[in-house]
Structure formats: C-alpha cells, structure tokens
Design an enzyme around this catalytic site. Structure first.
Site, PDB file in Angstrom:
ATOM      1  CB  SER A  28     117.548  29.345  26.659  1.00 22.43           C
ATOM      2  OG  SER A  28     116.535  30.243  26.329  1.00 22.43           O
ATOM      3  NE  ARG A 127     110.273  40.882  30.363  1.00 26.56           N
ATOM      4  CZ  ARG A 127     111.023  39.952  29.774  1.00 26.56           C
ATOM      5  NH1 ARG A 127     112.268  40.229  29.452  1.00 26.56           N
ATOM      6  NH2 ARG A 127     110.532  38.774  29.507  1.00 26.56           N
ATOM      7  CG  ASP A 318     111.543  33.757  22.778  1.00 27.44           C
ATOM      8  OD1 ASP A 318     110.704  34.423  23.427  1.00 27.44           O
ATOM      9  OD2 ASP A 318     112.471  33.136  23.325  1.00 27.44           O
TER      10      ASP A 318
HETATM   11  C1  S3P Z   1     113.378  31.842  28.249  1.00 28.00           C
HETATM   12  C2  S3P Z   1     112.056  31.572  28.417  1.00 28.00           C
HETATM   13  C3  S3P Z   1     110.975  32.279  27.715  1.00 28.00           C
HETATM   14  C4  S3P Z   1     111.506  33.041  26.518  1.00 28.00           C
HETATM   15  C5  S3P Z   1     112.755  33.806  26.825  1.00 28.00           C
HETATM   16  C6  S3P Z   1     113.857  32.865  27.307  1.00 28.00           C
HETATM   17  C7  S3P Z   1     114.362  31.074  29.032  1.00 28.00           C
HETATM   18  O1  S3P Z   1     110.360  33.181  28.617  1.00 28.00           O
HETATM   19  O2  S3P Z   1     110.521  33.925  26.030  1.00 28.00           O
HETATM   20  O3  S3P Z   1     113.216  34.486  25.683  1.00 28.00           O
HETATM   21  O4  S3P Z   1     115.560  31.064  28.696  1.00 28.00           O
HETATM   22  O5  S3P Z   1     113.956  30.448  30.016  1.00 28.00           O
HETATM   23  P1  S3P Z   1     109.204  32.690  29.639  1.00 28.00           P
HETATM   24  O6  S3P Z   1     109.748  31.565  30.391  1.00 28.00           O
HETATM   25  O7  S3P Z   1     108.901  33.840  30.549  1.00 28.00           O
HETATM   26  O8  S3P Z   1     108.042  32.335  28.755  1.00 28.00           O
END
Ligand code: S3P
Length: 432
Positions: A28, A127, A318
């Site tokens: 992230s 998605r 996650d």
């Molecule tokens: C992420 C946010 C999450 C997470 C993804 C990474 C990010 O998704 O599940 O693996 O880096 O902002 P969502 O924001 O859709 O919940």
C-alpha cells in the site's frame, strides 16, 4: 494441468519457524510513494519498494504517463512532474491485478486534460468501480466504464473540490478522491463511515501538502505543490501476517520479524491474535514519515476463539482469510461479520476461504458477510486452490502446514502479486 500449477505442501512435522526475517516492502505504501512521488516537484528516492507484480504495474503505468523512474541498486529515483504534469499515454494503462493502482491512478488522471484507458486482468475487470466513478464525476471528470467495471476511460480536466461520503470504509476510494482533490480548486473532503488505512494522509503530510484530519473527516486544500519524498518503505504487515500466524500455530516456533510497518489502521490482526492469547512482543519501535514500524517476536501459543467488532474488520480486512485458518486451531468459536467487502476483493474471499478450509476438514460456516469457525479442528491434507488470489494462496499454505499429511495447492504462483519468494522464505524458516 502442468506441474508448475500445483505445489505440494507437507505438514510441518513440529518444525517450528525459528530465526529472523525481513519482509518485502509494504504494498500500500509503495503504490502511494510512487504515485505521489510522480506528482512532486523534484526527485524522490524510494528504497525497499514492494517487489511484487502489483507495484510493478504501477511503475509501468507511470512510465507510460511519461514519468522518469530509474532503478538504482535497491532504490528507485522518480522525477516528479508536478501535480498535473503527466503526458498523454499512447497505449492503454495495464493495471494488471491491482485494485489500489486502478482506483488511485483514476483520481490523478481525473485532473489531467486528456483521455486515458485503464484495463486489467479478469479479476480486476470483475471488481466494482462505480464507487470511484461517482465522486470523480461529481468533481468534473468523465469516466466511461463497462457497466461500472474495467475497462475504464478517464477524461480529466479542471476539477472542483467536493464533500463526499463514501458508502464503504475504503482506503482506495478515499485516496482516489483525495488524489483528485490535490489538483482540484478549493477544498476536497471525504467523510468516511469508519477509519480505513491512512497511508495517503500521512504521506501527504510528510510531503508538505495542506491536509486536515478530524476523526473520519479528511480535507485537502488544492492545488499546492508537493515536496519530494525520501522514503525507506517498511516491511509489509499483511505479508508478515502469514509468518506470524504460522509461528503462533506450529510447535517449537520462535520467530523475530524485523522492521515491519505497524500503522494501527493496519494491525487489527495483531490485536485479534493478542485477544486470542498469542504471544507477540513488540520491540525497537520507531517512526519514519509518520509511519510507525518495529520488530515483532512471535512464539507458539495456545489460542481461543474471538468475536470481532466492526471496527476491527476494516483494520484487518486483508488478513481475514488468514484469521479463519488460525481460528481452526483455536478453542471455541470465532465469528467474523460485517465483512461483505471480502466478496469484491481479488476473488470472493469468503467463498474461497470456506471452500479451502472445508476441503481440509475445518468446521466453518459461510455467512453473507463473513464466517463462523468452530475450533479446534484437526485438519488433514487435501486439495486447496489459490483462486488466483495472492492472499488466498498464502493463507492456504499456512493451513497446509498445520494439516496432517500432504496438501496440493493449485495455482500457487499467484503469490507473486505481493510476495515473490514466499514459499522459499517459509521453507527456509521452517528448517532454519
Ligand atoms: C488497500 C486498501 C484495501 C485493501 C487493499 C489495499 C490500499 O482495500 O483491501 O488490499 O492500499 O488502499 P479497500 O480500500 O477497497 O478496502
């Protein structure tokens, strides 16, 4: 099916995980550092970026948008182009498997006065994207999609800030809107229904951008130049999760995990494991660019089931497939509810988790928005699948180490999305 498409994993036979490890850089944070670095004034230097295919897709898309990115030993140097300095792409942008890249870059493209098409693999094409299409259109961009899914054509321009209340607590949606807000006129505010990971906000602060955070209300006041970034990305807590879980479950384990990101919007899994009775010690904690990090020492522990709160769901989203694996080895009931977002991740993670664990003999019940595990279960080897989802593959691998006998994991190579070398690292620690 070729041999490469199946990996046979044997029971750990009491070989605990021992020694020390470091993890790949946080995925992230890596996406955000590359994207924000490309919008800065001047050169940013990023070390220890996530090595997987998702972040590679971000690098490729930025290059297609004319951003100079040079790899020097273990670092990337990015020539920032300013807030609205991307070049019109000649080809469509391939986001591969990455929802984070798609949603964040769409926000940036919304401020650029040209058309850009974003596409991805079959998983990404399935998605939901209307969650970013609606707010970005409300700011003044045009987004044409295939009924709310990829391919997505973004036609950007001069945007005006808005106040937006997303229906779901999603860091991807929040970040998409905030990134569009950077180049927009006036204030852009996102009011979240609950706190999601805040890496974007922390990085904007570190880069000198005017941002205010008042509980779940986040405002950027644009446009304002971004200072370049000097960053060593911490180890990925989500990747750490598989080793933390395996060390908690396998007899004889004592594992030290060095320099892992410990942002508390991400570490719900740690809270849950601690509540379940896990022995996890935190040492050497420090902060860099607003992001906490430190070392964890994890030992084999007797666990009991846990009932989660809604707040813990977002902070551990996650890791929930992995929590199900851990719950099979905990005494009593573990309940996860309010996690319907799992159905729209890289695969339907509720269905995938329940299918795999049932195949190994677990007592797990599927709910529309989660699952119930009644532990403790003796797992036995069987057939599990990655469902072409990196996190399902790694969770299944941990279950396979606990299951008696041998387990065949179909399409294990999907771990490469976030963790190339995952199986080799696990193997090394088991025999370390
Ligand atoms: C992420 C946010 C999450 C997470 C993804 C990474 C990010 O998704 O599940 O693996 O880096 O902002 P969502 O924001 O859709 O919940």
């Amino acid at each position: 099916m070729s041999e490469k498409d199946v990996l046979t994993i044997s029971h750990s036979e009491g070989n605990g995980l021992t020694g020390e490890m470091r993890l790949p850089g946080d995925k992230s944070i890596s996406h955000r550092a590359l994207l924000l670095g490309s919008l800065a004034e001047g050169k940013s230097t990023l070390a220890h970026l996530a090595p997987g295919e998702d972040v590679r897709s971000t690098i490729n898309c930025l290059r297609e948008l004319g951003v100079p990115l040079v790899e020097e030993e273990d670092k990337f140097v990015i020539g920032g182009q300013g807030l609205r300095g991307f070049a019109e792409p000649k080809e469509k942008l391939d986001a591969g498997n990455s929802g984070t890249l798609t949603r964040l870059i769409a926000g940036i493209l919304a401020t650029h006065p040209f058309k850009a098409e974003i596409d991805g693999d079959d998983s990404l094409r399935s998605r939901p994207m209307e969650r970013i299409i609606d707010p970005l259109e409300a700011m003044g961009a045009k987004l044409d999609s295939r009924e709310g899914s990829l391919p997505l054509v973004v036609t950007g321009g001069d945007l005006l800030g808005i106040e937006y209340r997303p229906r779901v607590a999603s860091a991807q949606v929040k970040s998409s809107i905030l990134l569009a807000g950077l180049g927009a006129s006036g204030k852009t505010t996102v009011v979240e229904p609950g706190p999601s990971r805040d890496h974007t906000e922390l990085m904007l602060e570190a880069m000198g951008y005017p941002i205010s955070v008042d509980e779940n209300r986040i405002t950027v006041s644009g446009p304002h130049p971004l200072d370049p970034l000097e960053l060593k990305v911490p180890g990925d807590f989500s990747s750490a999760g598989y080793f933390i879980a395996a060390a908690c479950l396998i007899e004889g384990s004592q594992l030290t995990i060095r320099d892992v990101g410990l942002n508390e919007t991400r570490t719900g899994f740690l809270e849950l494991l601690t509540e379940m009775g896990a022995s996890i010690e935190l040492t050497n904690s420090e902060e860099h660019n607003g992001e906490p990090r430190g070392d964890l020492v994890v030992s084999r522990s007797d666990l009991t089931g846990v009932k989660m709160t809604e707040d813990q769901v977002v902070k551990s989203i996650d890791e929930l497939p992995l929590l199900a694996v851990v719950a099979t080895q905990a005494e009593g009931v573990t309940e996860v509810r309010g996690a319907e977002e799992l159905r729209v991740k890289e695969t339907d993670r509720i269905e995938a988790t329940v299918t795999n664990l049932k195949n190994l003999g677990a007592d797990i019940e599927e709910l529309p928005d989660g699952f119930i595990v009644r532990g403790r279960n003796k797992l036995s080897g069987g057939l599990v699948k990655s469902f072409r989802d990196h996190r399902i593959a790694m969770s299944a691998a941990v279950a396979a180490l606990v299951a008696e006998g041998e387990t065949d994991l179909v399409e294990p190579e999907w771990v490469e999305i976030s963790y190339p070398g995952f199986f080799e690292t696990m193997e090394g620690l088991l025999h370390g």
